[in-house]
Design a protein around this motif. Sequence first.
Motif, PDB file in Angstrom:
ATOM      1  N   ARG B  85      40.566  37.455  45.855  1.00  0.00           N
ATOM      2  CA  ARG B  85      41.493  38.282  45.065  1.00  0.00           C
ATOM      3  C   ARG B  85      40.782  38.947  43.883  1.00  0.00           C
ATOM      4  NH1 ARG B  85      46.508  35.482  42.959  1.00  0.00           N
ATOM      5  NH2 ARG B  85      45.617  33.584  43.799  1.00  0.00           N
ATOM      6  N   ALA B  86      39.913  38.153  43.223  1.00  0.00           N
ATOM      7  CA  ALA B  86      39.181  38.709  42.076  1.00  0.00           C
ATOM      8  C   ALA B  86      38.262  39.842  42.519  1.00  0.00           C
ATOM      9  CB  ALA B  86      38.382  37.602  41.386  1.00  0.00           C
ATOM     10  N   MET B  87      37.585  39.633  43.639  1.00  0.00           N
ATOM     11  CA  MET B  87      36.657  40.670  44.122  1.00  0.00           C
ATOM     12  C   MET B  87      37.428  41.936  44.498  1.00  0.00           C
ATOM     13  SD  MET B  87      33.868  38.617  46.394  1.00  0.00           S
ATOM     14  CE  MET B  87      33.557  36.898  46.060  1.00  0.00           C
ATOM     15  N   ARG B  89      40.229  42.916  43.174  1.00  0.00           N
ATOM     16  CA  ARG B  89      40.670  43.535  41.926  1.00  0.00           C
ATOM     17  C   ARG B  89      39.538  44.329  41.279  1.00  0.00           C
ATOM     18  NH1 ARG B  89      42.208  39.134  38.577  1.00  0.00           N
ATOM     19  NH2 ARG B  89      44.113  39.072  39.791  1.00  0.00           N
ATOM     20  N   LYS B  90      38.339  43.710  41.289  1.00  0.00           N
ATOM     21  CA  LYS B  90      37.191  44.354  40.652  1.00  0.00           C
ATOM     22  C   LYS B  90      36.604  45.469  41.506  1.00  0.00           C
ATOM     23  CE  LYS B  90      35.386  40.276  38.251  1.00  0.00           C
ATOM     24  NZ  LYS B  90      34.275  39.310  38.213  1.00  0.00           N
TER      25      LYS B  90
END
Lengths: 406, 320
Positions: B85-87, B89-90
Motif C-alpha cells: 500500500r505504501a509503495m 501511494r508513493k
Amino acid sequence: MTVVEQKLLGLNGDEAVAYAIKQVNPDVVAAYPITPQTIIVERFSEYVADGEVETEFIAVESEHSALSTCIGAEAAGGRAFTCTAANGLALMWEMTYIAASLRLPIVMAVVNRALSAPINIHNDHSDSMGARDSGWIQLYCENSQEAYDTAIQAWRIGEHPEVQLPVMICLDGFILSHTLENVLTLPDEVVREFIGERSFPRVQGHLGEAEFRLDPEHPITMGPLDLYDFYFEHKRPQVEAMKRALPVIEEVGREYGRISGRTYSLLHPYRLEDAEIAVVGLGSTMGTARVVVDRLRSRGVKAGLLRVRAFRPFPAHEILKALSHVEAVGVLDRCASFGALGGPLFMEVRNAFYDSAERPIISDYIYGLGGRDMSMEMLEEVFKSLEEDRRAGRPLELVRYIGLRE
Amino acid sequence: MSLREMAKQPDLLAPGHRLCAGCGEAVTARLVLKAVRGPTIVTAATGCLEVATTIFPYTAWDLPWIHTAFENAAANASGIEAAFRAMKRKGRGPLAKYEHIDVIAFAGDGGTYDIGLQALSGALERGHDFVYVLLDNEAYMNTGIQRSGGTPRCAATTTSPAGRVIPGKREWKKPIDEIVVAHEIPYVATVSASYPTDLIRKMRCALEAEGPAFIHAFVPCPRGWRFPSEQTIALGRLAVQTCLFPLWECRLEEGRPRYTLSSPSLSIAKNPERKRPIEEYLEKQGRFRHLFRPERRDDLIKEIQEWVDLKWERLLEKAL
C-alpha cells in the motif's frame, strides 16, 4: 560535498528519532507503545495524521507483531522501522534473530530501559544487551543529536550490499528520550538523497537468479526449513556480514560528516593520547565522563575516556589500538550479566586484549541499574580507584559496583 | 469455476513435497491456490505445510513465499500488505507497478486457535486486506499430535491421551469462527477439500473481499486421527454430512453478519433426515477408538452428538 545549512530544533531523544524517521519516510512503521519509547510513536503518529509522511503506520497489538510486521514489509521490498524498550524488546526476542537471519535491514530504536522484575521504567542496558547475540548491529548514542544522526545513518549501514543486516539504535531511556536538547537537523531532501533507494542482493532462487525479496515475477522461498546439511553454511555469512559492517559504519559516519559536519565512527576517544587511566563505556554516561575527565586533567591527572559507539559488531582491533598504552582501564557496564565474570562490555574489552603484549589493567564497574544516576562524583570515584589499581599494578577488585548501598 | 477450468489452472504448489500420503493440508493448499487471480504473495506459519514443502534447497512453492515463525502469520501478512500500500501511494518501490497484490496467510490450528490468536485478532481489527487460511487438522501434528484449542472433546492426542481415568481431551473445540466473525470482517467461510468447487469459489470470494477474509478449512490428518490415508476425502465429507463441520459463508452486510449455508449443508437443513449420526464419523478414527473399545461409551458418544446438534441448531438460527 560541503556542510549543508541546518535547522536547529529543540528535541528530546525520542523526538529526534521520530523527526529523522519522518525525513526518511519509510514504507512501514509498526510499533507498540512502551515507556520510555512512547514519544517516538506519538510524534510519528502525528506526522502520519498531518500527512507529512507517506508511511503506513501500523499500531500493532504487541511488540512481537511489530517486528513480525516489519519483517513482512522488508521482505516485500519496503523499508520498515520500529522502536521499543525493555520488556517490549524481550517479547520481540524470537523475531530479532529471525529478522537478522533473513538478512532484512530493518531499523529499530531501542530506548534503553531496565528489564523486569521488579518492574522499572528507567534506564539501563539490560534490554539491548540481552539482544547482543541476535545478529543486529548495535549503535549506542550519547545525546539526542547523535540519536537523530544515527537514525539516518542506520539505513545506509544496514542496507549496504556488503552488510544487509538490521540495525538497533540504542538511546538511554529518560536521560536522552525525555530530555530536551538542541538538535541540528538536515533538510529533508538532503536526508533522502543521503539514504537513496533500497537495493537488493541477487540470489540463486529455485527458478533462477532473483532479487532477495517477495517478487511475484521472480518468486523465491524465504525462511525455509534448513537442517544440518545447510544451516551452518547460512550462519557463517552472517558472521562475516557483521565483520564487514565495521568499515561500513566508519565509511557512512565519514560521509555523513561531510554533509553535516558531524563525523561518527566505531569509537569516540577523548583525551586518550597520553592518558594513564581511562574509562570505557556506552551512551549518555560518557557525556558526563567527559566533564569529569576535564576536571581531573585540570588537577594534573592523566585521565581519558573511550566511548564505544558500535557494540555490535564489536571493534576489538580498534579498541586495542585505542587503549594499549593506557595503564589502567575501567569498563563501565550499565548491565549485569548474571553468572558471568563481569558485565557484557567488560567481557568483550578484556577478551580483546588476551593476545596483546601490551595489556592494561582492566576492571569492571557495574553502575546505574534501574536508572540509578551516575553522578560526576561517582565517576571521580571510578577514576580514583583506577589510579589505585595503576599504582598497585593490578586490579584491586575485578568487578566493582558504583552507587550501590551495600 | 468448473472442474474443467480448475484443471487448467496451474498448480502453484508443486508435487514432490514431503507431506504425508493422504494429507488434507496438501490437497487443500493446492485447491486454495487454484483460486489465485493475479500477483500473489504467500506467508505461512510454522507447521507441517511449511516444513514439508520448503526443505532447503528445495521448494514446492511457485509464488513468492515467506515463513518466519509460528504465531505471526497474520502479522507478517500485515507487513506485506502495508508495504504494498505504501509503495502504491508513493509510486515508488518494487511493488508499486502492480495494480493489486493478493496476500494469503496459511496457518494451522495451533497457529490460529492458540499461539497465533493475538496476531490474528490484531490484523483483523486493523482491517488489512488479506486472506487468512486456517488449515485445521485439530492438533499440533508437526510436533507429534499434541492437543490444541482446535482439538475436539474426547480426541486422544499425545498430550490428551485416552487413559484409564480420562477419556482423551476434556474440553470442547474453541469456537474460532464465531471469534473471527465477531471481528466484523467482510468475509468468513468454512471449506472442505471434499467439496472442491465450493472451496475454490469461497477462496475467490475471500480474495475479492476488500479487507480481511478468513477461510476455515477442515483438514483430516491420517497420521494424527488414525485412519487409512485413502479415506481423507471421505472422512472430510462425513464431517460435513454429520453437521460436525457445516459449510457456510458469512458476509458483513450493512454492519450485520449474514450467514448463508452452502451445499450440502443447505440441503441437510432442508431435509434434516439426511443428517448422519456422529458415531459414523467417530468410529472411523483411531483417536476416538476408546469411545468404542474395550467398552462402548454411549454416554460420551451421546454427549458429542448433543454438542453437534446444538452447534448445528445455533448455526441454523443464524443462517435461516
